[in-house]
Motif scaffolding. Structure first.
Motif, PDB file in Angstrom:
ATOM      1  N   VAL B  46      50.306 -16.455 -37.169  1.00  0.00           N
ATOM      2  CA  VAL B  46      50.937 -15.581 -38.166  1.00  0.00           C
ATOM      3  C   VAL B  46      50.142 -14.290 -38.297  1.00  0.00           C
ATOM      4  CG1 VAL B  46      51.509 -15.308 -40.613  1.00  0.00           C
ATOM      5  CG2 VAL B  46      51.973 -17.490 -39.459  1.00  0.00           C
ATOM      6  N   ALA B  47      48.835 -14.438 -38.439  1.00  0.00           N
ATOM      7  CA  ALA B  47      47.993 -13.264 -38.667  1.00  0.00           C
ATOM      8  C   ALA B  47      48.045 -12.313 -37.471  1.00  0.00           C
ATOM      9  CB  ALA B  47      46.552 -13.702 -38.932  1.00  0.00           C
ATOM     10  N   ARG B  48      48.079 -12.885 -36.261  1.00  0.00           N
ATOM     11  CA  ARG B  48      48.111 -12.053 -35.058  1.00  0.00           C
ATOM     12  C   ARG B  48      49.407 -11.238 -35.001  1.00  0.00           C
ATOM     13  NH1 ARG B  48      47.341  -8.987 -31.858  1.00  0.00           N
ATOM     14  NH2 ARG B  48      46.468  -9.093 -29.748  1.00  0.00           N
ATOM     15  N   GLY B 110      45.538 -21.281 -43.925  1.00  0.00           N
ATOM     16  CA  GLY B 110      46.434 -22.182 -43.228  1.00  0.00           C
ATOM     17  C   GLY B 110      46.236 -23.639 -43.613  1.00  0.00           C
ATOM     18  N   HIS B 111      45.379 -23.891 -44.612  1.00  0.00           N
ATOM     19  CA  HIS B 111      45.013 -25.284 -44.939  1.00  0.00           C
ATOM     20  C   HIS B 111      44.839 -25.433 -46.451  1.00  0.00           C
ATOM     21  CE1 HIS B 111      42.889 -28.979 -45.289  1.00  0.00           C
ATOM     22  NE2 HIS B 111      41.712 -28.434 -45.464  1.00  0.00           N
ATOM     23  N   GLY B 112      45.676 -26.261 -47.032  1.00  0.00           N
ATOM     24  CA  GLY B 112      45.659 -26.436 -48.488  1.00  0.00           C
ATOM     25  C   GLY B 112      44.287 -26.768 -49.055  1.00  0.00           C
ATOM     26  N   GLY B 113      43.510 -27.529 -48.313  1.00  0.00           N
ATOM     27  CA  GLY B 113      42.186 -27.916 -48.804  1.00  0.00           C
ATOM     28  C   GLY B 113      41.238 -26.751 -48.996  1.00  0.00           C
ATOM     29  N   ASN B 114      41.554 -25.613 -48.401  1.00  0.00           N
ATOM     30  CA  ASN B 114      40.700 -24.433 -48.542  1.00  0.00           C
ATOM     31  C   ASN B 114      41.004 -23.622 -49.802  1.00  0.00           C
ATOM     32  OD1 ASN B 114      39.638 -24.991 -46.025  1.00  0.00           O
ATOM     33  ND2 ASN B 114      40.871 -23.482 -44.935  1.00  0.00           N
ATOM     34  N   THR B 115      42.127 -23.882 -50.420  1.00  0.00           N
ATOM     35  CA  THR B 115      42.628 -22.968 -51.445  1.00  0.00           C
ATOM     36  C   THR B 115      41.628 -22.706 -52.566  1.00  0.00           C
ATOM     37  OG1 THR B 115      44.860 -23.727 -50.972  1.00  0.00           O
ATOM     38  CG2 THR B 115      44.519 -22.546 -53.060  1.00  0.00           C
ATOM     39  N   SER B 116      41.062 -23.754 -53.140  1.00  0.00           N
ATOM     40  CA  SER B 116      40.140 -23.544 -54.265  1.00  0.00           C
ATOM     41  C   SER B 116      38.895 -22.773 -53.836  1.00  0.00           C
ATOM     42  CB  SER B 116      39.735 -24.889 -54.873  1.00  0.00           C
ATOM     43  OG  SER B 116      40.851 -25.477 -55.505  1.00  0.00           O
ATOM     44  N   TYR B 117      38.427 -23.016 -52.626  1.00  0.00           N
ATOM     45  CA  TYR B 117      37.251 -22.289 -52.149  1.00  0.00           C
ATOM     46  C   TYR B 117      37.589 -20.824 -51.879  1.00  0.00           C
ATOM     47  CZ  TYR B 117      35.546 -26.978 -51.803  1.00  0.00           C
ATOM     48  OH  TYR B 117      35.195 -28.268 -52.115  1.00  0.00           O
ATOM     49  N   ARG B 222      60.643 -21.535 -35.463  1.00  0.00           N
ATOM     50  CA  ARG B 222      60.794 -20.095 -35.324  1.00  0.00           C
ATOM     51  C   ARG B 222      61.268 -19.462 -36.633  1.00  0.00           C
ATOM     52  NH1 ARG B 222      64.477 -16.630 -34.538  1.00  0.00           N
ATOM     53  NH2 ARG B 222      66.122 -18.181 -34.297  1.00  0.00           N
ATOM     54  N   ALA B 223      62.206 -20.094 -37.285  1.00  0.00           N
ATOM     55  CA  ALA B 223      62.738 -19.551 -38.539  1.00  0.00           C
ATOM     56  C   ALA B 223      61.641 -19.470 -39.602  1.00  0.00           C
ATOM     57  CB  ALA B 223      63.889 -20.422 -39.036  1.00  0.00           C
ATOM     58  N   LEU B 224      60.862 -20.537 -39.707  1.00  0.00           N
ATOM     59  CA  LEU B 224      59.797 -20.547 -40.719  1.00  0.00           C
ATOM     60  C   LEU B 224      58.728 -19.512 -40.370  1.00  0.00           C
ATOM     61  CD1 LEU B 224      59.400 -24.420 -41.193  1.00  0.00           C
ATOM     62  CD2 LEU B 224      60.881 -22.845 -42.473  1.00  0.00           C
ATOM     63  N   PHE B 225      58.397 -19.461 -39.089  1.00  0.00           N
ATOM     64  CA  PHE B 225      57.354 -18.536 -38.637  1.00  0.00           C
ATOM     65  C   PHE B 225      57.745 -17.097 -38.935  1.00  0.00           C
ATOM     66  CE2 PHE B 225      55.391 -15.985 -35.196  1.00  0.00           C
ATOM     67  CZ  PHE B 225      54.055 -16.232 -35.474  1.00  0.00           C
ATOM     68  N   GLU B 226      58.964 -16.743 -38.595  1.00  0.00           N
ATOM     69  CA  GLU B 226      59.388 -15.352 -38.782  1.00  0.00           C
ATOM     70  C   GLU B 226      59.424 -14.981 -40.257  1.00  0.00           C
ATOM     71  OE1 GLU B 226      62.984 -15.035 -36.523  1.00  0.00           O
ATOM     72  OE2 GLU B 226      61.895 -14.955 -34.602  1.00  0.00           O
ATOM     73  N   ALA B 227      59.799 -15.937 -41.078  1.00  0.00           N
ATOM     74  CA  ALA B 227      59.810 -15.654 -42.525  1.00  0.00           C
ATOM     75  C   ALA B 227      58.399 -15.383 -43.023  1.00  0.00           C
ATOM     76  CB  ALA B 227      60.426 -16.835 -43.283  1.00  0.00           C
ATOM     77  N   SER B 228      57.457 -16.185 -42.555  1.00  0.00           N
ATOM     78  CA  SER B 228      56.083 -15.998 -42.998  1.00  0.00           C
ATOM     79  C   SER B 228      55.544 -14.654 -42.534  1.00  0.00           C
ATOM     80  CB  SER B 228      55.209 -17.141 -42.468  1.00  0.00           C
ATOM     81  OG  SER B 228      53.866 -16.926 -42.832  1.00  0.00           O
ATOM     82  N   VAL B 229      55.760 -14.353 -41.259  1.00  0.00           N
ATOM     83  CA  VAL B 229      55.263 -13.089 -40.719  1.00  0.00           C
ATOM     84  C   VAL B 229      55.853 -11.906 -41.485  1.00  0.00           C
ATOM     85  CG1 VAL B 229      55.318 -11.569 -38.705  1.00  0.00           C
ATOM     86  CG2 VAL B 229      54.774 -14.005 -38.428  1.00  0.00           C
TER      87      VAL B 229
END
Lengths: 250, 250, 250, 250, 250, 250
Positions: B46-48, B110-117, B222-229
């Protein structure tokens, strides 16, 4: 096995004598002609090749790119893990490997600034797991002086920073990321006049590179790369088979 | 601009309104069919793509793959940065960006476990640099409920773990790394009966995955990816141009 | 049982399925009309009422008032635990509870700024005690959207900061501490234009409050309070009786 | 002024010569007859009375109850802040006071186990703010030996733990929380045979109390309480008016 | 036994009831006439003499000289261990002693600024090893008030800093390091007007010394020294033989 | 100037180009014949001699004896500073020197296990004070290979641990502390078969020593000692006079 591409069940089924191999690099200035990620790219390439040679004996981890680079911070874009972030990342990685039962671990380093942190991380890991075989070294440690002497044309016969050797390695592995038209030789001394002095790159270079980058070629890079891969492969194989640390002889 | 591929002089010449974008992932079990690096691969993709859309407005950093994954450690190969290594890596990265003069920074997770940090790292960074615009969010935050509802066929209409959505994204981006023959639906509940409970994945899954992976397709991905981008791109553009945090209206 | 009022022998004799309940608040500006200790007072009142409803099933701890409030430090009198003091206080408290054999623990939060720290503290505690039931949530999580929608008259239908909802709760519980003549509506937006942005209260308010405080009444406060108490009580009861984290169904 | 009950604007308008007063207590076993929060309740009562006597000269903070109590952990319900949580809470509080411009700060302690941490926290604060007047002491330091000698009937003429003095203070201030029928005298020595030995309460008491609790009366408690309040009040007044640390005389 | 002069096999063969004795000092200004290492020299001399008296019962460690001296940093040459370096050095030393099986440990202190850190280090050690006998105290604690009163001629009848007592001790032990021609009396008060105030030496002295150094003599120093050695020796002997912490009597 | 023997006024009057010299050693097993403090004694002797040669140009600090010795902890009496205590002690010392205005600092090391910590401490110091000249090295770095080759008779031509070289140095400097009758040769290899392996001394020695101690003589020790003193003296002199880190030539 490449850890990041494996499933947890594939890792579960691995023999625990497998050597876990962690590449460590940096994201720091490499002069006007090499990209910031140079160290990470080089060590990753060596490690990947070793894994290909020993797919059943090596578990290759993703590289840690946020190295210890406080001596480069005067140059834009350099990222310094500070000692906490970098050292703790190595430690946490080693600790998780032990949690999963791996007792052969090796940190393959691509950036001189990481060396002391790799050493302290490995020593702490060893103290926590005295029976394990733990080690760390630069990928460049297996490129012998003779080969460097023979291969490098400039007066600096060691691997420095964005120098003839590193630029050659990048020309071999990532030619698209090298700006050879920006390469330059600064002709400055590459060792301080008093042993042990700590220096910053803006104190001893003009544009961040050391040595004779203009002499670099892909061919030289290939020679150095293959030597490193061969050496690391042999070392990992030895660890995999169980080294006796200090065999009784002299 | 891709930081790792740039030279320090190219970074030096960047406009300081550029948004520095740091992707954060994990290396943790993703069920029997997805690779351990799934979260890192997805957020990096996504970031790329966002960087490609806004090459002059975004400075893309390498992804931090050693995430916060203590809840996955019962599964082999999962690597947990522990809070120190992970949180300090995010903090050090943000701090270096500020050192180099960047005052627009965003952590794309990209990982829920990172959110609080990520939250505490960003808040600490903001406290140190009150004038900066600092943010963090999951790439999945821009995939709206309507789209998920329409796209996903299984009964779970959110993005969980190694589920229909994540598997679809991987089929779109890295089909070679998906073992579809191992995909399975476990039909278990995906939320705890009491709000706020903290859980480990070995308490609530059978093989580490949640939801209905067998329903995944590359097309859905593809649909989800494009929405995120598209969503992240618009957000980065807004930050680049200078958001007024709380415009006076309601 | 109220821990602070009990003797050690009374605690010794408690059933270890009892849920230990830790309220967490703050001491930070709450606009021109509410006292600095508002969050601590509100969460303590909810927790105390839950303990009264379940005296044999809940062990109520004293509230931690030194919350994470770096985003309020521009306002006089705000106290920020910094992440170390606050996070370590929650962690130490949870650890002591485990030392004394309590395996059901819940952190009831009264201040949004604490959420990420509560999460990381609970996750660390869970990692150290995988068999325990551990959770955290705001007392406001049990005040459902429907009730807020019906109860609040202003355009902001959520609980913000020193807003219609918080002021109503204070009018219900501590009317003597509310300066209603100083209450004001600032009409500013309450969410940032880009998801995930981290903000300081002096960037987005005029005098530290959000929303429509002038519309607050004790009656509204009573309705919200009772909803929260009922919800938390039911949750504690469920934990006390042993929740199955993810029952097999969908 | 009571900080927790004030608004930020009221704090903003305070004279910065005001003495910020932080009470510190504990939540730890106090024998079979006193509640766990005894130390916090006692120091809070003294501090509150001082604030009432000097409402314009003292800014009273909420008490920190999570003290340093590792020596009580063998008794159920005792909570130990560990040194990190407790010490950092004191430090963060002092630091925030300095941020808001207060340069007269005093930590009033109710628990002997906190003394060394209060000292190191105050010394660190002083090192960061050399011009400030910073101090810490137990509320009991102002109850003079003569008064103790005259007031206490048992052979132990000092304030120990859940003893004649502490029980009397609780009977004066919180009679409803004292289980006098459980009070007991253990007759054990209250000082170790070698100076400086560190001890745990389960090594030197039978049920966690020291001394002669059965002799306690509310009347004795009142005498001790008033002496402490008078002494602390005078000290705060002196700091408020600007002490010369070491006036030139002898 | 002197640890530093022993071999590991000699330590291995020691009885584990032996008392490990750690001297702690400082390197900080001692007025115009005493050397910076004064505290370390004095406590080392006492400890060495105790070891000579009890060679089979005491294991003497090297002194830690990098003490906690933030209150002296305004004077050139003063070295402050900061709390981390000093406290961790004491802790690590105690921990190693426990690793080698020593369960009787005593920290003999020569510098008041170390006291709180010695206390917290010993308490942490005791919490980790509840069965051990652990203590700390100043060498000066065994020089009784009567002796001081009789020996010292100046109006200050306690041991302060670079004062009549400390200068006398140095004249007895290290006369070559005393610049008596620089000694001076400053006549300033030596206690603050409010109990518990934390002070820096540049706030309360003229040249760093307290009290009446000109009255010092080697003879006085000998008397104080011998009293301290006798007291510490008796205490170590008692610990060696196994003290009952709180014998049942009063 | 010897710091510990100086007064603060003498330090105040020193030229700030003076080189502050910090010796670092260890307290760890040195085989059956050398005392635990060997490394500290040796480096202190070299440093003291250098100070005597350059009394106006060097400020000699007391040695830190609590080194990093986790790899020796299997042998009784070895003390390990753990990385925190040791590294922080070096850091705090360097920081205090900077506080007092010294900008030339050198850490002279006597124990290989300290090297990585000295490096990270010096690098952190350099990052905080980019203009300073900071360095670290072993005293043995100035004993050249040629001299070792010529002086040592055994097959190991480097300085190892309690070996021919170290024992000779001790015979020259502290003959009374050497138990030559216990000296032994173990004939084991002194380097691991794979570069970079981290080892513990109980894995690679029989009684803690390496090499050929029986061949040691005081005469050899004198030769090595004088070479080291001469080298370090020249280096300190160069720093004192202001080295240009990387003069422009090659």
């Amino acid at each position: 096995m490449v850890l990041g591409h494996a499933t947890w069940q594939e890792v579960r089924d691995l023999d625990r004598d497998t050597v876990a191999l962690l590449p460590t690099g940096s994201c720091e200035q490499h002069g006007p002609h090499l990209p910031l990620l140079t160290d990470t790219l080089l060590v990753s390439a060596v490690a990947r090749e070793v894994e290909k040679a020993l797919p059943n004996d090596v578990l290759l981890l993703p590289a840690i790119w946020l190295g210890a680079s406080s001596h480069h911070m005067a140059f834009d874009g350099s990222m310094d893990g500070t000692e906490v972030a970098y050292a703790e990342s190595v430690r946490a990685t080693l600790a998780c490997l032990a949690t999963h039962g791996f007792h052969h671990t090796f940190v393959l380093n691509g950036h001189g600034g990481n060396t002391s942190y790799n050493d302290t991380a490995c020593r702490r890991h060893k103290a926590a797991h005295p029976g394990h075989v733990v080690g760390h070294s630069g990928y460049f440690a297996w490129i012998e002086a003779d080969l460097l002497d023979k291969t490098l044309e400039g007066p600096v016969k060691t691997i420095r920073h964005a120098c003839e050797a590193e630029t050659s390695l990048m020309l071999h592995l990532h030619p698209d990321l090298v700006r050879m038209d920006r390469a330059r030789d600064d002709g400055l001394a590459t060792v301080p006049p008093v042993p042990g002095l700590v220096w910053h790159f803006d104190e001893c270079t003009e544009e961040g590179s050391h040595g004779y980058a203009t002499l670099a070629t892909a061919e030289k890079g290939r020679a150095l790369f293959e030597a490193s891969v061969a050496g690391v492969t042999a070392a990992m194989e030895a660890i995999r088979q169980g080294v006796a640390l200090f065999p009784a002889e002299h």
